[in-house]
Design an enzyme around this catalytic site. Structure first.
Site, PDB file in Angstrom:
ATOM      1  N   MET A   1       0.830  -1.206   0.000  1.00  0.00           N
ATOM      2  CA  MET A   1       0.000   0.000   0.000  1.00  0.00           C
ATOM      3  C   MET A   1       0.862   1.253   0.000  1.00  0.00           C
ATOM      4  SD  MET A   1      -3.211  -0.325  -0.275  1.00  0.00           S
ATOM      5  CE  MET A   1      -3.890   1.187   0.399  1.00  0.00           C
TER       6      MET A   1
ATOM      7  N   ALA B   1      -9.445   4.222   9.034  1.00  0.00           N
ATOM      8  CA  ALA B   1     -10.463   3.604   8.172  1.00  0.00           C
ATOM      9  C   ALA B   1     -10.083   2.167   7.838  1.00  0.00           C
ATOM     10  CB  ALA B   1     -10.623   4.415   6.893  1.00  0.00           C
TER      11      ALA B   1
ATOM     12  N   ASN C   1     -11.247   0.476   5.518  1.00  0.00           N
ATOM     13  CA  ASN C   1     -11.184   0.323   4.065  1.00  0.00           C
ATOM     14  C   ASN C   1     -11.451   1.675   3.413  1.00  0.00           C
ATOM     15  OD1 ASN C   1     -11.565  -0.547   1.318  1.00  0.00           O
ATOM     16  ND2 ASN C   1     -11.892  -2.608   2.139  1.00  0.00           N
TER      17      ASN C   1
ATOM     18  N   HIS D   1      -8.481 -12.760   0.832  1.00  0.00           N
ATOM     19  CA  HIS D   1      -7.354 -11.851   0.591  1.00  0.00           C
ATOM     20  C   HIS D   1      -6.140 -12.607   0.073  1.00  0.00           C
ATOM     21  CE1 HIS D   1      -9.652  -8.948   2.988  1.00  0.00           C
ATOM     22  NE2 HIS D   1      -8.845  -8.012   2.505  1.00  0.00           N
ATOM     23  N   HIS D   2      -5.171 -11.836  -0.386  1.00  0.00           N
ATOM     24  CA  HIS D   2      -3.869 -12.376  -0.806  1.00  0.00           C
ATOM     25  C   HIS D   2      -3.185 -13.043   0.396  1.00  0.00           C
ATOM     26  CE1 HIS D   2      -1.819  -9.003   1.259  1.00  0.00           C
ATOM     27  NE2 HIS D   2      -2.911  -8.326   0.915  1.00  0.00           N
TER      28      HIS D   2
ATOM     29  N   LYS E   1      -1.176 -11.338   3.537  1.00  0.00           N
ATOM     30  CA  LYS E   1      -1.835 -10.541   4.576  1.00  0.00           C
ATOM     31  C   LYS E   1      -1.542 -11.139   5.952  1.00  0.00           C
ATOM     32  CE  LYS E   1      -6.356  -8.562   5.764  1.00  0.00           C
ATOM     33  NZ  LYS E   1      -5.777  -7.259   6.101  1.00  0.00           N
TER      34      LYS E   1
HETATM   35  N1  LIG Z   1      -7.663   0.662   5.005  1.00  0.00           N
HETATM   36  C1  LIG Z   1      -7.489   0.202   3.765  1.00  0.00           C
HETATM   37  O1  LIG Z   1      -8.190   0.614   2.808  1.00  0.00           O
HETATM   38  C2  LIG Z   1      -6.420  -0.793   3.505  1.00  0.00           C
HETATM   39  C3  LIG Z   1      -5.704  -1.267   4.559  1.00  0.00           C
HETATM   40  N2  LIG Z   1      -4.677  -2.131   4.355  1.00  0.00           N
HETATM   41  C4  LIG Z   1      -3.906  -2.469   5.540  1.00  0.00           C
HETATM   42  O2  LIG Z   1      -2.681  -1.734   5.494  1.00  0.00           O
HETATM   43  C5  LIG Z   1      -1.652  -2.448   6.139  1.00  0.00           C
HETATM   44  C6  LIG Z   1      -0.474  -2.600   5.196  1.00  0.00           C
HETATM   45  O3  LIG Z   1      -0.830  -3.449   4.129  1.00  0.00           O
HETATM   46  P1  LIG Z   1       0.253  -3.831   3.018  1.00  0.00           P
HETATM   47  O4  LIG Z   1       0.789  -2.606   2.405  1.00  0.00           O
HETATM   48  O5  LIG Z   1      -0.378  -4.866   2.180  1.00  0.00           O
HETATM   49  O6  LIG Z   1       1.384  -4.498   3.939  1.00  0.00           O
HETATM   50  P2  LIG Z   1       2.961  -4.564   3.677  1.00  0.00           P
HETATM   51  O7  LIG Z   1       3.489  -5.587   4.612  1.00  0.00           O
HETATM   52  O8  LIG Z   1       3.211  -4.712   2.217  1.00  0.00           O
HETATM   53  O9  LIG Z   1       3.469  -3.109   4.100  1.00  0.00           O
HETATM   54  C7  LIG Z   1       3.716  -2.691   5.412  1.00  0.00           C
HETATM   55  C8  LIG Z   1       5.042  -1.972   5.383  1.00  0.00           C
HETATM   56  O10 LIG Z   1       5.250  -1.338   6.644  1.00  0.00           O
HETATM   57  C9  LIG Z   1       6.598  -1.570   7.027  1.00  0.00           C
HETATM   58  N3  LIG Z   1       6.796  -1.363   8.449  1.00  0.00           N
HETATM   59  C10 LIG Z   1       6.891  -2.281   9.458  1.00  0.00           C
HETATM   60  N4  LIG Z   1       7.116  -1.670  10.632  1.00  0.00           N
HETATM   61  C11 LIG Z   1       7.177  -0.343  10.369  1.00  0.00           C
HETATM   62  C12 LIG Z   1       7.370   0.812  11.179  1.00  0.00           C
HETATM   63  N5  LIG Z   1       7.541   0.714  12.497  1.00  0.00           N
HETATM   64  N6  LIG Z   1       7.379   2.031  10.589  1.00  0.00           N
HETATM   65  C13 LIG Z   1       7.205   2.161   9.259  1.00  0.00           C
HETATM   66  N7  LIG Z   1       7.017   1.090   8.431  1.00  0.00           N
HETATM   67  C14 LIG Z   1       6.988  -0.134   8.992  1.00  0.00           C
HETATM   68  C15 LIG Z   1       6.816  -2.991   6.579  1.00  0.00           C
HETATM   69  O11 LIG Z   1       8.179  -3.356   6.587  1.00  0.00           O
HETATM   70  P3  LIG Z   1       8.555  -4.925   6.852  1.00  0.00           P
HETATM   71  O12 LIG Z   1       7.933  -5.680   5.724  1.00  0.00           O
HETATM   72  O13 LIG Z   1      10.041  -4.916   6.855  1.00  0.00           O
HETATM   73  O14 LIG Z   1       7.936  -5.263   8.189  1.00  0.00           O
HETATM   74  C16 LIG Z   1       6.216  -2.936   5.177  1.00  0.00           C
HETATM   75  O15 LIG Z   1       7.120  -2.398   4.240  1.00  0.00           O
HETATM   76  C17 LIG Z   1      -2.281  -3.772   6.583  1.00  0.00           C
HETATM   77  O16 LIG Z   1      -2.692  -3.679   7.920  1.00  0.00           O
HETATM   78  C18 LIG Z   1      -3.490  -3.903   5.663  1.00  0.00           C
HETATM   79  O17 LIG Z   1      -4.509  -4.690   6.217  1.00  0.00           O
HETATM   80  C19 LIG Z   1      -4.356  -2.578   3.121  1.00  0.00           C
HETATM   81  C20 LIG Z   1      -5.075  -2.180   2.039  1.00  0.00           C
HETATM   82  C21 LIG Z   1      -6.162  -1.238   2.124  1.00  0.00           C
HETATM   83  O1  LIG Z   2      -4.366  -6.333   3.711  1.00  0.00           O
HETATM   84  C1  LIG Z   2      -5.077  -5.949   2.748  1.00  0.00           C
HETATM   85  O2  LIG Z   2      -4.779  -6.163   1.577  1.00  0.00           O
HETATM   86  C2  LIG Z   2      -6.311  -5.216   3.047  1.00  0.00           C
HETATM   87  N1  LIG Z   2      -6.543  -4.862   4.280  1.00  0.00           N
HETATM   88  C3  LIG Z   2      -7.666  -4.143   4.754  1.00  0.00           C
HETATM   89  C4  LIG Z   2      -8.452  -4.977   5.717  1.00  0.00           C
HETATM   90  O3  LIG Z   2      -7.852  -5.672   6.559  1.00  0.00           O
HETATM   91  O4  LIG Z   2      -9.681  -4.937   5.671  1.00  0.00           O
HETATM   92  C5  LIG Z   2      -8.485  -3.542   3.638  1.00  0.00           C
HETATM   93  C6  LIG Z   2      -8.582  -4.401   2.420  1.00  0.00           C
HETATM   94  O5  LIG Z   2      -9.376  -5.504   2.722  1.00  0.00           O
HETATM   95  C7  LIG Z   2      -7.204  -4.826   1.937  1.00  0.00           C
END
Ligand SMILES: NC(=O)C1=CN([C@@H]2O[C@H](COP(=O)(O)OP(=O)(O)OC[C@H]3O[C@@H](n4cnc5c(N)ncnc54)[C@H](OP(=O)(O)O)[C@@H]3O)[C@@H](O)[C@H]2O)C=CC1
Ligand SMILES: O=C(O)C1=N[C@H](C(=O)O)C[C@H](O)C1
Length: 288
Positions: free
Chosen positions: A55, A145, A147, A175-176, A179
């Site tokens: 993200m 939020a 989502n 989900h993928h 997650k």
């Molecule tokens: N609200 C919404 O609409 C959505 C929410 N999400 C949520 O967003 C979150 C991230 O998803 P996604 O991008 O797929 O996950 P990823 O694991 O791809 O990304 C998370 C990133 O945060 C890094 N990270 C870990 N600890 C820290 C820290 N202390 N400070 C800064 N960065 C840090 C991770 O590094 P490392 O891998 O080295 O730990 C990684 O690069 C999840 O909780 C997901 O459920 C996702 C999609 C949509």
């Molecule tokens: O991890 C994800 O990819 C996503 N996380 C959020 C969630 O936990 O609901 C939003 C969306 O489903 C994608």
């Protein structure tokens, strides 16, 4: 007059925090361009936490492409959070992990930086804790939020509306497999909204005669609503909310097939959060 752009326009110009930010000389400006620029409001200074994640990468690109925003800091695991405050960020966008997000937000509040939070894992206790922290800085805004997808927001709204008309309600989310949490934040929030609506309508628990079941066969129980989590390669973020009444079922389904689906909601929240002191959960109330 020499004007240096505040925002590098080339993809390679957006450097990771700590890396030198490249800039280029765009050539002298015409008088009319200078006049227009003088009237333009300052761009919103945004820092992204989790910038190297799935993200985070998409959010950095979206912020960088937004004319009214400037991407001033990109921070990931192991980076120094103070890069964000040193860069003068007004708003932080956090897409990290449930196990680190609270620490990040505590730091943001401490620094007086507004926050837009997409990271999952927000229980009622966590939200209450955030509200408590925010009382120390009443002018600060925080949008959490589950989502940011408009379709997902509508799915939750429709599910809440339908809840009181059906005795059965269950959620299936897919989900993928990378997650880290289950059930998803979206499924948890949807279940909470359905449960609230059922309670307000004075409904009994959904009928279920299961007396013998393998562990997990009936999914997780979120406020009395069963939530089933599938993790499958090839999927991204999908959810079905199933309602059942005598002789009929209703299924509300949402699919995010690309992370682009979340970006309009993320940018909307970033633009509005400074005018929303305190905690806002979900972006439903931000939509026109
Ligand atoms: N609200 C919404 O609409 C959505 C929410 N999400 C949520 O967003 C979150 C991230 O998803 P996604 O991008 O797929 O996950 P990823 O694991 O791809 O990304 C998370 C990133 O945060 C890094 N990270 C870990 N600890 C820290 C820290 N202390 N400070 C800064 N960065 C840090 C991770 O590094 P490392 O891998 O080295 O730990 C990684 O690069 C999840 O909780 C997901 O459920 C996702 C999609 C949509
Ligand atoms: O991890 C994800 O990819 C996503 N996380 C959020 C969630 O936990 O609901 C939003 C969306 O489903 C994608």
């Amino acid at each position: 007059m020499v004007v240096w752009p505040t925002k590098p326009r080339t993809p390679e110009g957006v450097g990771h925090v700590g890396a030198p930010v490249r800039s280029y000389y765009p050539g002298p400006m015409l008088d009319e361009e200078i006049a227009v620029e003088a009237d333009e409001p300052e761009p919103l200074r945004v820092g992204v936490l989790g910038a190297r994640g799935r993200m985070g990468v998409a959010v950095c690109e979206a912020v960088d492409a937004a004319e009214d925003m400037e991407l001033v800091a990109m921070v990931d695991a192991g980076d120094w959070l103070f890069n964000v405050s040193d860069a003068g960020a007004e708003v932080v966008i956090d897409f990290t992990r449930p196990d680190v997000v609270m620490e990040n937000l505590h730091w943001c509040i401490d620094q007086g930086i507004h926050a837009v939070v997409g990271t999952s894992g927000f229980t009622a206790e966590r939200l209450k804790q955030l509200e408590g922290w925010l009382t120390a800085k009443p002018e600060l805004g925080m949008v959490v939020a589950p989502n940011f997808g408009i379709g997902a927001v509508l799915m939750m709204r429709f599910a809440q509306q339908a809840a009181r008309y059906f005795e059965s309600a269950e959620i299936v989310e897919m989900h993928h497999p990378a997650k880290v949490d289950a059930p998803s934040g979206t499924a948890t929030r949807t279940a909470e909204l359905i449960a609230e609506a059922r309670q307000a309508a004075g409904m009994a628990a959904a009928p279920d005669a299961t007396a013998h079941a393998l562990d997990g066969a009936r999914g997780a129980d979120v406020d009395g609503i069963r939530v089933h989590s599938i993790r499958a390669t090839g999927s991204m973020a999908h959810q079905e909310v199933l309602f059942g009444g005598p002789g009929e079922t209703l299924t509300i389904r949402h699919d995010s097939v690309d992370r682009a689906s979340f970006m309009p909601g993320v940018l909307l929240a970033a633009r509005k959060v400074r005018g929303l002191p305190g905690l806002t959960v979900g972006i439903d109330s931000l939509l026109d």
